[in-house]
Design a protein around this motif. Structure first.
Motif, PDB file in Angstrom:
ATOM      1  N   LEU A  97       8.516  -1.794  -3.399  1.00  0.00           N
ATOM      2  CA  LEU A  97       7.474  -1.071  -3.091  1.00  0.00           C
ATOM      3  C   LEU A  97       6.067  -1.472  -2.589  1.00  0.00           C
ATOM      4  CD1 LEU A  97       8.454   2.609  -4.286  1.00  0.00           C
ATOM      5  CD2 LEU A  97       9.204   2.000  -2.128  1.00  0.00           C
ATOM      6  N   SER A  98       4.964  -1.651  -1.659  1.00  0.00           N
ATOM      7  CA  SER A  98       4.264  -1.852  -1.686  1.00  0.00           C
ATOM      8  C   SER A  98       3.045  -0.802  -2.842  1.00  0.00           C
ATOM      9  CB  SER A  98       3.711  -1.432  -0.472  1.00  0.00           C
ATOM     10  OG  SER A  98       3.670  -0.702   0.327  1.00  0.00           O
ATOM     11  N   LYS A  99       2.098  -1.394  -2.664  1.00  0.00           N
ATOM     12  CA  LYS A  99       1.418  -1.245  -3.658  1.00  0.00           C
ATOM     13  C   LYS A  99       0.419   0.786  -3.531  1.00  0.00           C
ATOM     14  CE  LYS A  99      -3.442  -1.456  -5.922  1.00  0.00           C
ATOM     15  NZ  LYS A  99      -2.930  -1.790  -7.531  1.00  0.00           N
ATOM     16  N   GLU A 100       0.436   0.873  -2.459  1.00  0.00           N
ATOM     17  CA  GLU A 100      -0.134   2.392  -1.217  1.00  0.00           C
ATOM     18  C   GLU A 100       1.202   3.033  -1.241  1.00  0.00           C
ATOM     19  OE1 GLU A 100      -0.388  -1.219   0.291  1.00  0.00           O
ATOM     20  OE2 GLU A 100      -1.887  -0.701   0.299  1.00  0.00           O
ATOM     21  N   ASP A 101       2.574   2.551  -1.109  1.00  0.00           N
ATOM     22  CA  ASP A 101       3.915   3.245  -1.304  1.00  0.00           C
ATOM     23  C   ASP A 101       3.880   3.669  -2.544  1.00  0.00           C
ATOM     24  OD1 ASP A 101       4.206   3.494   1.000  1.00  0.00           O
ATOM     25  OD2 ASP A 101       5.687   1.214   1.064  1.00  0.00           O
ATOM     26  N   TYR A 102       3.853   2.789  -3.679  1.00  0.00           N
ATOM     27  CA  TYR A 102       3.997   2.357  -5.169  1.00  0.00           C
ATOM     28  C   TYR A 102       3.256   4.263  -5.725  1.00  0.00           C
ATOM     29  CZ  TYR A 102       5.056   2.595  -9.812  1.00  0.00           C
ATOM     30  OH  TYR A 102       4.908   2.360 -11.136  1.00  0.00           O
ATOM     31  N   GLU A 103       1.478   3.762  -5.418  1.00  0.00           N
ATOM     32  CA  GLU A 103       0.841   5.211  -5.414  1.00  0.00           C
ATOM     33  C   GLU A 103       1.289   6.398  -5.167  1.00  0.00           C
ATOM     34  OE1 GLU A 103      -1.670   4.954  -7.900  1.00  0.00           O
ATOM     35  OE2 GLU A 103      -1.370   2.564  -7.730  1.00  0.00           O
ATOM     36  N   LEU A 104       1.706   6.197  -3.876  1.00  0.00           N
ATOM     37  CA  LEU A 104       2.049   8.019  -3.419  1.00  0.00           C
ATOM     38  C   LEU A 104       3.512   8.265  -3.926  1.00  0.00           C
ATOM     39  CD1 LEU A 104       2.030   7.105   0.804  1.00  0.00           C
ATOM     40  CD2 LEU A 104       0.811   8.738  -0.613  1.00  0.00           C
ATOM     41  N   GLN A 105       4.906   6.734  -4.419  1.00  0.00           N
ATOM     42  CA  GLN A 105       6.040   7.569  -4.980  1.00  0.00           C
ATOM     43  C   GLN A 105       5.097   7.715  -6.570  1.00  0.00           C
ATOM     44  OE1 GLN A 105       8.259   7.589  -4.521  1.00  0.00           O
ATOM     45  NE2 GLN A 105       9.848   7.950  -5.826  1.00  0.00           N
TER      46      GLN A 105
END
Length: 344
Positions: A11-19
């Motif tokens: 996951l990208s940094k943004e997607d990981y934060e959303l996760q």
């Protein structure tokens, strides 16, 4: 190690934060106001604090990821406490340097230029990094990423002759137990060892010791076997006081006969002068008997006679040129210094 961890890593940094936000909301949704569940949760809090890693062998070969962007010689690597940053020691432009890689952004940069010939790194439970390299030990704070030297002093007194004898004995045992040919290529290993052991008392340096080992092991007639010598540049500091002593003095300590010009004691503030008696150096009592014994023990062996001859010639030349005043005192002092520098 498992598919879930692999998916999160990609996951990208943004997607990981959303996760992470989604997982928090799911945890809240699963919580109830049941007092019994709260009690159970408190009772099992200590037990649940242990996190286990699930290993999924199926498809693990498809979850292998290359992290470092460049081909290089890697010495060591460690991940930050939060698992977001990879620190590694690599050498591809000279010596080993410390590099930093953001595992989310996939950005790599040189963190510390070390140019070390070798390097290693370890971490502790608090997220600190301990780096060895280039003969120094340093500590890096996991938050500030600043390297600070760790100063220490360790002293050990070695007996070179006993160390060489130990190495000799160890080689004998290892070859006898592990040599690939049980007949030792027809060599009587025990008898050969006795023959070469006779040379040990006459060897006073590791260069000659390595040569003797090569001769000894060469008798086995096998390749890639022998001794190696690498000079040690960092040796113990020994004092050169720049003093000549009165060897006619028979009392306690050493009586100064002359202070060598431009030596350590040749300064305006010194209290040392001809006639002063030195009783102790670094808390150790010194005396004429100990000094002369060291000289005698060192120069009476056959392999040291050349050194004795060269020193006598050197002192004669200096006396003839007028460089020294008291030939006898200078000669004995030179003999003593040479003996001490060579481990007597």
């Amino acid at each position: 190690m498992n598919q879930d961890a692999y998916d999160k890593f990609r996951l990208s940094k943004e997607d990981y934060e959303l996760q992470k936000e989604l997982e928090k909301e799911q945890e809240k949704a699963n919580e109830t106001d049941s007092k019994d569940k709260k009690k159970d949760k408190k009772a099992n809090a200590k037990k649940d604090s242990t996190q286990f890693i699930t290993v999924e062998p199926d498809g693990i070969e498809d979850r292998i990821v290359r992290l470092t962007p460049n081909s290089s010689s890697l010495a060591s690597a460690a991940i930050s406490k939060d698992g977001e940053t990879l620190y590694y020691l690599a050498a591809f432009e000279g010596g080993f340097d410390m590099w930093k890689m953001d595992l989310r952004k996939h950005e790599t940069k040189l963190l510390h230029k070390m140019d070390a010939r070798w390097a290693n790194m370890e971490t502790d439970s608090e997220g600190n990094f301990f780096v060895l390299g280039g003969g120094t030990m340093q500590k890096m704070d996991g938050k500030s990423e600043k390297l600070k030297p760790i100063t220490y002093r360790a002293e050990v007194k070695m007996n070179p002759a006993e160390e060489r004898e130990y190495i000799f004995d160890n080689i004998y045992r290892e070859e006898k137990a592990r040599f690939y040919n049980v007949n030792m290529h027809g060599v009587d290993w025990d008898d050969l060892t006795k023959t070469y052991r006779k040379f040990l008392p006459h060897i006073n340096n590791n260069y000659d010791f390595a040569e003797m080992l090569s001769e000894w092991l060469g008798e086995l007639n096998v390749s890639h076997t022998g001794g190696r010598f690498y000079p040690e540049l960092d040796t113990e500091s020994t004092a050169q006081l720049g003093l000549l002593y009165d060897w006619d003095y028979t009392g306690k300590g050493l009586r100064i006969a002359e202070i060598i010009e431009k030596g350590p004691f040749d300064r305006k503030s010194t209290r040392a002068k001809a006639g002063v008696i030195i009783e102790k150096i670094n808390g150790q009592t010194v005396g004429t008997l100990e000094v002369m014994q060291a000289v005698v023990d060192f120069f009476t062996s056959d392999d040291k006679r050349w050194a004795l001859y060269n020193l006598i010639i050197e002192v004669d030349d200096k006396a003839a040129s007028g460089e020294i005043k008291n030939k006898q005192n200078y000669l004995v002092s030179a003999l003593y210094n040479a003996a001490k520098m060579n481990g007597a």
